[in-house]
Design an enzyme around this catalytic site. Structure first.
Site, PDB file in Angstrom:
ATOM      1  N   LYS A  18     -79.288  29.760 -43.897  1.00 19.80           N
ATOM      2  CA  LYS A  18     -78.680  30.206 -45.161  1.00 19.80           C
ATOM      3  C   LYS A  18     -77.159  30.222 -45.057  1.00 19.80           C
ATOM      4  CE  LYS A  18     -80.346  34.280 -45.967  1.00 19.80           C
ATOM      5  NZ  LYS A  18     -80.912  34.513 -44.627  1.00 19.80           N
ATOM      6  N   CYS A 387     -60.457  37.038 -23.588  1.00 18.37           N
ATOM      7  CA  CYS A 387     -60.608  38.496 -23.620  1.00 18.37           C
ATOM      8  C   CYS A 387     -61.019  39.031 -22.241  1.00 18.37           C
ATOM      9  CB  CYS A 387     -61.579  38.905 -24.716  1.00 18.37           C
ATOM     10  SG  CYS A 387     -61.484  40.657 -25.147  1.00 18.37           S
ATOM     11  N   HIS A 516     -58.859  36.387 -29.044  1.00 17.84           N
ATOM     12  CA  HIS A 516     -59.973  35.448 -29.203  1.00 17.84           C
ATOM     13  C   HIS A 516     -59.520  34.241 -30.029  1.00 17.84           C
ATOM     14  CE1 HIS A 516     -63.372  37.920 -27.672  1.00 17.84           C
ATOM     15  NE2 HIS A 516     -62.590  38.930 -28.018  1.00 17.84           N
ATOM     16  N   GLU A 518     -60.886  31.459 -30.352  1.00 15.77           N
ATOM     17  CA  GLU A 518     -62.031  30.760 -30.953  1.00 15.77           C
ATOM     18  C   GLU A 518     -62.267  31.169 -32.398  1.00 15.77           C
ATOM     19  OE1 GLU A 518     -63.967  34.306 -28.688  1.00 15.77           O
ATOM     20  OE2 GLU A 518     -62.193  33.020 -28.533  1.00 15.77           O
TER      21      GLU A 518
END
Length: 540
Positions: A18, A387, A516, A518
């Site tokens: 979804k 991290c 982070h 990413e």
């Protein structure tokens, strides 16, 4: 123009896609010239996702404004190529807390406060608030879980009420599953029929049905679904499994889903530009040469199965950077626990072009990660720490280069003689009161880069902003000792003088960040640190 709303529900099984469907639709409608936002509604009573184990519900994604949320928010950002904000993430916990606070503050003016209608009304209020905050002309609201689950009833009721109030401004899309049992060899539509009937029981008739299956849905299956579920046959859309999720917007658009939705809303396409996206998908399909990346973590296992969802942003950031270098990423999951009893097993890391140690909490597996970091540092294998991956790189350097054998993080060893990683003073007060939820250092913070560093070369600017999710920091008392042995502190937060980035001289690529990166990587604009890491891995 006044806003329109698209509700996306799911049936039969969770993990159906979804989120990717919602994000893909957002990309399509944005390409047609409309301001779009995605909103996620989660059914759990947690106020946010920050206190949930990654193996329980997947990665905890963090937005610029510091909300710990569902991984689907990251998917939305990557497909839309725009930031999603805290107002776009709703949970049952938030809704109930808000209703109770409003009752306590006499905001209901003495009214008898009931679960229905007041809880659905609060959901509607928040959906409209998020739409207004983002200035969206079309809001795509994904309801977590599957229809028929008790905890989702109030969100379905909110969707029903919004359609009742303004029928021409609300569309319902139902995503459901068509299995192909191996012993039968035929695509079955009954699961879709049952999930649509369950949705009907909540007072909602879908306008579109998107069928998820291993293969393309044939005309016969479409006809059966249309007839059984009271949906126009042209609004039954096939969404088969594909090698790359980034193909999904093009698959849906080939069936004119965006055009059909705009027509249902009595809107017209203002423009159309999917050239960059088509170019991306063409490149993904064409790359052949592999780059092997080892991810040393601990959030892989759930019973007898392994999950990718715990590190989904890391995986996607690797893909974005690899595709940009005309490489096909091949990721390998390495459970750090196996290095704890036998550090010699770390020799297998020689097989990889690059190693990543991502974020995490707690003591389990940390000594194995430290063993992996030691090996890649000594054997000149490209390393990217994220991290906790930065914190453990500092501990490994302390123990094996500075010879501080007791070096540790106070998260794991509060009595260590050398707290190279320690908790900040304001965090100590929160921990003493057991205030864990939403109390990490969260969201976007500035970072000033050292101009002669590898990091500056990657970003090509002196000041950056990156997202954080952590409680412990590098202890600045050890800066001089580290620098004397070749460690470069190439990124520092100017407001609090906190170390954000470390890198090593005389190494092909050894770089780690307290933040982070990413979370900010996008398929059309890969993150500069991942780009440089993959370049080093390619050379290695």
């Amino acid at each position: 123009m006044h806003p329109r709303y698209i509700f996306i529900t799911g049936g039969v099984i969770s993990g159906l896609g979804k989120g990717i469907t919602s994000a893909s639709l957002g990309r399509i409608l944005k390409s047609k010239g409309y301001r779009v936002t995605n909103i996620k509604c989660e059914m759990y009573v947690n106020v946010d996702a920050g206190t949930i184990r990654p193996t329980e519900h997947g990665e905890i994604f963090v937005t610029d404004d510091g909300v710990e949320c569902d991984q689907d928010i990251g998917t939305y950002e990557r497909f839309l190529d725009q930031n999603i904000y805290k107002e776009c993430f709703l949970t049952t916990g938030q809704i109930y807390r808000s209703v109770i606070e409003r009752e306590r503050n006499f905001k209901y003016e003495g009214e008898d406060v009931e679960v229905v209608p007041h809880v659905p009304q609060e959901i509607i209020r928040r959906i409209k608030l998020a739409t207004k905050k983002t200035k969206a002309e079309i809001a795509i609201i994904e309801l977590g879980g599957t229809v028929g689950e008790y905890q989702g009833v109030l969100f379905l009721e909110a969707a029903r009420m919004m359609e009742f109030e303004s029928p021409s401004d609300v569309i319902h899309i139902h995503v459901s599953y068509l299995p192909i049992p191996k012993n039968i060899g035929e695509m079955k539509t009954k699961p879709v029929q049952y999930s649509v009937r369950t949705l009907n029981a909540a007072g909602i008739q879908p306008d579109f049905i998107i069928g998820r299956a291993e293969r393309e849905m044939d005309q016969k299956r479409k006809e059966k679904i249309a007839y059984s579920c009271n949906v126009k046959i042209e609004n039954v859309i096939s969404n088969p499994d594909v090698p790359s999720i980034y193909e999904v917007p093009l698959i849906l658009e080939r069936q004119k889903l965006g055009e059909k939705i705009l027509k249902t809303f009595d809107l017209k396409s203002r423009s159309y530009d999917m050239r960059d996206w088509k170019k991306l998908v063409k490149k993904i399909k064409s790359v052949k040469k592999e780059v092997k990346i080892g991810i040393v973590g601990k959030y892989f296992k759930t019973g007898d199965f392994s999950l990718e969802d715990s590190y989904i942003s890391v995986i996607e950031a690797i893909k974005h950077a690899a595709f940009a270098h005309n490489l096909k990423p091949k990721n390998f999951w390495i459970d750090s626990a196996k290095y704890e009893n036998d550090k010699n097993k770390a020799r297998e890391l020689k097989e990889f072009d690059g190693i990543i140690v991502p974020g995490g909490y707690g003591s389990r597996g940390t000594e194995g990660k430290i063993a992996a970091i030691k090996f890649v540092r000594e054997h000149k294998i490209p390393y990217l720490g994220l991290c906790l991956g930065m914190q453990l790189a500092c501990i490994e350097f302390s123990r094996n280069v500075l010879k501080l054998k007791d070096a540790a993080t106070t998260e794991i060893n509060p009595k260590t003689k050398h707290p190279v990683i320690c908790v900040m003073e304001y965090q100590k007060k929160l921990l003493a009161k057991k205030q864990y939820g939403a109390t990490n250092r969260l969201g976007a913070y500035l970072c000033r880069l050292k101009k002669s560093s590898r990091t500056f070369f990657a970003y090509k600017k002196a000041m950056i902003s990156e997202r954080h999710r952590h409680r412990y920091e590098f202890n600045n008392k050890y800066i001089k000792a580290f620098e004397a042995k070749g460690m470069i502190f190439s990124g520092i937060n100017p407001q609090m003088n906190l170390i954000e980035i470390i890198e090593l001289q005389n190494h092909p690529f050894f770089l780690a960040t307290q933040f982070h990166p990413e979370f900010k990587s996008r398929p059309l604009s890969p993150h500069p640190l991942f780009l440089n890491f993959i370049a080093a891995a390619k050379n290695h």
